[in-house]
Design an enzyme around this catalytic site. Structure first.
Site, PDB file in Angstrom:
ATOM      1  CB  CYS A  74      34.423  50.014  42.561  1.00 12.72           C
ATOM      2  SG  CYS A  74      34.466  48.254  42.165  1.00 12.72           S
ATOM      3  CB  CYS A 185      29.564  47.238  35.941  1.00  8.38           C
ATOM      4  SG  CYS A 185      31.312  46.934  35.631  1.00  8.38           S
TER       5      CYS A 185
HETATM    6  N1  DGL Z   1      34.664  48.666  39.062  1.00  9.75           N
HETATM    7  C1  DGL Z   1      34.146  47.340  38.844  1.00  9.75           C
HETATM    8  C2  DGL Z   1      32.637  47.356  39.099  1.00  9.75           C
HETATM    9  O1  DGL Z   1      32.018  48.387  38.929  1.00  9.75           O
HETATM   10  C3  DGL Z   1      34.512  46.878  37.456  1.00  9.75           C
HETATM   11  C4  DGL Z   1      34.368  45.426  37.206  1.00  9.75           C
HETATM   12  C5  DGL Z   1      35.298  44.523  37.978  1.00  9.75           C
HETATM   13  O2  DGL Z   1      36.263  44.968  38.599  1.00  9.75           O
HETATM   14  O3  DGL Z   1      35.052  43.296  37.896  1.00  9.75           O
HETATM   15  O4  DGL Z   1      32.065  46.387  39.500  1.00  9.75           O
END
Ligand code: DGL
Length: 268
Positions: A74, A185
């Site tokens: 993430c 992301c």
């Molecule tokens: N996994 C998150 C990221 O890559 C997805 C977006 C989020 O949770 O806002 O930032």
């Protein structure tokens, strides 16, 4: 550490399954425990302190389940919490930012790199630092994309709303003349073709999944912690929100069937 131990991985929800997919392709003999924090998705609008708290909690769950490495699949959690996790965790912790930064620096020819990411990731400045650690002369143009991950996950990834957001976020990168863009992301690779159309065919896009999978493979190989190649790896899925919703949404991201999903209660 025994090579039979699983790889631990966590994300704000189902987005990190794009990273899991790449790890399953690269390391088909490894077992993985994946925790999706769907109960607290999205991470993008969260504060740094909140994200550090969530990341600590989920890392502890994975370590308790015997993970030999923890992969923060993430971008928002990596940007906010990676150094903290690495200092505190008894096993190696790998995140998404550094492998992508390296790939972007290697790929750019005009030394202008764009980063598309959530508000939390952009605010952290981690991509700028990681890119400048490798080449201080690269100009980095960051664009936050509030709502884009939610639009992609919301069942209609190829909707007019997603297209409008993609157009708005790519426009400043076109104006800046970047030749390489980090899809910073986990959700953005799902609309890679849409983004590519807005950015122009001559712009290279860099995604976390393959880069991070390569980093995990190299780490296990160098430490001698690889599982024997005759083993067919399996995945255990854990979600902090509704397990059925995780299964439905997650299948689209993993592009493989997801079996049983365990529910995990978290602090709030
Ligand atoms: N996994 C998150 C990221 O890559 C997805 C977006 C989020 O949770 O806002 O930032």
């Amino acid at each position: 550490m025994t090579p039979e131990a699983p790889i631990g991985m966590f994300d704000s929800g189902v987005g990190g399954l794009t990273v899991l997919h790449a790890v399953m392709v690269r390391l088909p003999h490894e077992d993985v425990v994946y925790v999706g924090d769907t109960g607290r998705f999205p991470y993008g609008p969260r504060t740094r302190d909140e994200l550090v708290g969530y990341a600590r909690e989920l890392t502890a769950v994975l370590v308790e389940r015997g993970a030999k490495v923890v992969v923060v699949a993430c971008n928002s959690a990596t940007a906010a919490a990676l150094p903290t996790l690495q200092r505190e965790c008894p096993v190696p912790v790998l995140g998404v930012v550094t492998p992508e930064a390296r790939a972007a620096v290697q790929a750019t020819r005009n030394r202008r790199v764009g980063v598309l990411a959530t508000e939390a990731t952009v605010a952290s400045g981690r991509y700028v630092d990681a890119i400048h650690d490798l080449d201080a002369g690269v100009e980095v143009v960051q664009v936050a994309c509030p709502g884009l991950a939610e639009a992609i996950q919301g069942g209609e990834p190829y909707s007019e709303r997603t297209l409008e957001l993609a157009q708005a976020t790519c426009a400043p990168l076109r104006e800046a003349g970047v030749d390489t863009v980090v899809l910073g992301c986990t959700h953005y690779p799902l609309i890679r073709h849409m983004l590519q159309r807005e950015l122009g065919a001559d712009v290279q896009t860099i995604a976390a999944a393959e880069e991070l999978a390569g980093e995990v493979a190299a780490t296990l190989a160098r430490k001698g912690w690889e599982r024997d190649r005759g083993h067919r790896g399996g995945c255990a899925f854990v979600a902090t929100g509704d397990p059925e919703a995780f299964r439905e949404e997650g299948t689209r991201f993993l592009q493989l069937p997801i079996g049983a999903v365990e529910h995990l209660d978290v602090t709030g």
